[in-house]
Design a protein around this motif. Structure first.
Motif, PDB file in Angstrom:
ATOM      1  N   ILE A 109       0.849  -1.183   0.000  1.00 36.33           N
ATOM      2  CA  ILE A 109       0.000   0.000   0.000  1.00 36.33           C
ATOM      3  C   ILE A 109       0.891   1.241   0.000  1.00 36.33           C
ATOM      4  O   ILE A 109       1.932   1.279   0.662  1.00 36.33           O
ATOM      5  CB  ILE A 109      -0.968   0.000   1.206  1.00 36.33           C
ATOM      6  N   SER A 110       0.485   2.247  -0.755  1.00 38.89           N
ATOM      7  CA  SER A 110       1.249   3.487  -0.814  1.00 38.89           C
ATOM      8  C   SER A 110       0.284   4.624  -1.099  1.00 38.89           C
ATOM      9  O   SER A 110      -0.892   4.400  -1.397  1.00 38.89           O
ATOM     10  CB  SER A 110       2.329   3.418  -1.897  1.00 38.89           C
ATOM     11  N   ARG A 111       0.791   5.834  -1.011  1.00 36.41           N
ATOM     12  CA  ARG A 111      -0.075   6.985  -1.285  1.00 36.41           C
ATOM     13  C   ARG A 111       0.723   8.124  -1.881  1.00 36.41           C
ATOM     14  O   ARG A 111       1.930   8.262  -1.632  1.00 36.41           O
ATOM     15  CB  ARG A 111      -0.792   7.430  -0.009  1.00 36.41           C
ATOM     16  N   ASP A 112       0.036   8.929  -2.645  1.00 32.37           N
ATOM     17  CA  ASP A 112       0.595  10.157  -3.204  1.00 32.37           C
ATOM     18  C   ASP A 112      -0.341  11.279  -2.791  1.00 32.37           C
ATOM     19  O   ASP A 112      -1.399  11.462  -3.411  1.00 32.37           O
ATOM     20  CB  ASP A 112       0.700  10.045  -4.721  1.00 32.37           C
ATOM     21  N   ASN A 113       0.044  12.001  -1.748  1.00 29.89           N
ATOM     22  CA  ASN A 113      -0.852  13.027  -1.222  1.00 29.89           C
ATOM     23  C   ASN A 113      -0.997  14.217  -2.172  1.00 29.89           C
ATOM     24  O   ASN A 113      -1.967  14.971  -2.066  1.00 29.89           O
ATOM     25  CB  ASN A 113      -0.365  13.499   0.149  1.00 29.89           C
ATOM     26  N   THR A 114      -0.078  14.379  -3.091  1.00 32.73           N
ATOM     27  CA  THR A 114      -0.225  15.474  -4.062  1.00 32.73           C
ATOM     28  C   THR A 114      -1.345  15.167  -5.052  1.00 32.73           C
ATOM     29  O   THR A 114      -1.886  16.071  -5.682  1.00 32.73           O
ATOM     30  CB  THR A 114       1.072  15.702  -4.834  1.00 32.73           C
ATOM     31  N   LYS A 115      -1.676  13.875  -5.171  1.00 34.53           N
ATOM     32  CA  LYS A 115      -2.752  13.463  -6.072  1.00 34.53           C
ATOM     33  C   LYS A 115      -3.977  12.955  -5.322  1.00 34.53           C
ATOM     34  O   LYS A 115      -4.919  12.466  -5.943  1.00 34.53           O
ATOM     35  CB  LYS A 115      -2.237  12.360  -7.010  1.00 34.53           C
TER      36      LYS A 115
END
Length: 125
Positions: free
Chosen positions: A69-75
């Motif tokens: 699991i990962s995330r891109d907070n800018t998107k």
């Protein structure tokens, strides 16, 4: 907060697939997020969770070492990379978000306030 999951599909055993969940609405990018899944005629179960910064993560034993699991907070997007898929991974995958003030990761569905519509993953043998 609205959650839109995408990326599901049909994949062969041993293959890989990445599903995504994009959040929109108020404070959509600053929440603890989780992935759950529900197979036909089975209860919904926890898959993975990630904290707001992306540093803390937790996985179900059944996917540990295979899923990331990962995330891109800018998107405002959270991802679930699924590797070495097995037939028992076949399910509808749901992303979920905790209330904005919650900071702890959680493997309990009751801890999540917002849910996406789900994306279907089928692993064929």
């Amino acid at each position: 907060v609205q959650l839109q999951a995408s990326g599901g599909g049909l994949v062969q055993v041993g293959g890989s697939l990445r599903v995504s969940c994009t959040a929109s609405g108020r404070a959509s990018g600053s929440r603890v997020m989780g992935w759950f899944r529900q197979a036909p005629e089975k209860e919904r179960e926890f898959v993975a969770t990630i904290n707001k910064s992306g540093v803390r993560k937790n996985y179900a034993d059944s996917v540990q070492g295979r899923f990331i699991i990962s995330r891109d907070n800018t998107k405002n997007t959270v991802y679930l990379q699924m590797n070495n898929l097995k037939p028992e991974d076949t399910a509808v995958y749901y992303c979920a978000a905790r209330h904005q003030h919650e900071t702890a990761i959680s493997g309990s569905a009751e801890g999540y306030s917002y849910w996406g519509q789900g994306t279907e993953v089928t692993v064929s043998s």
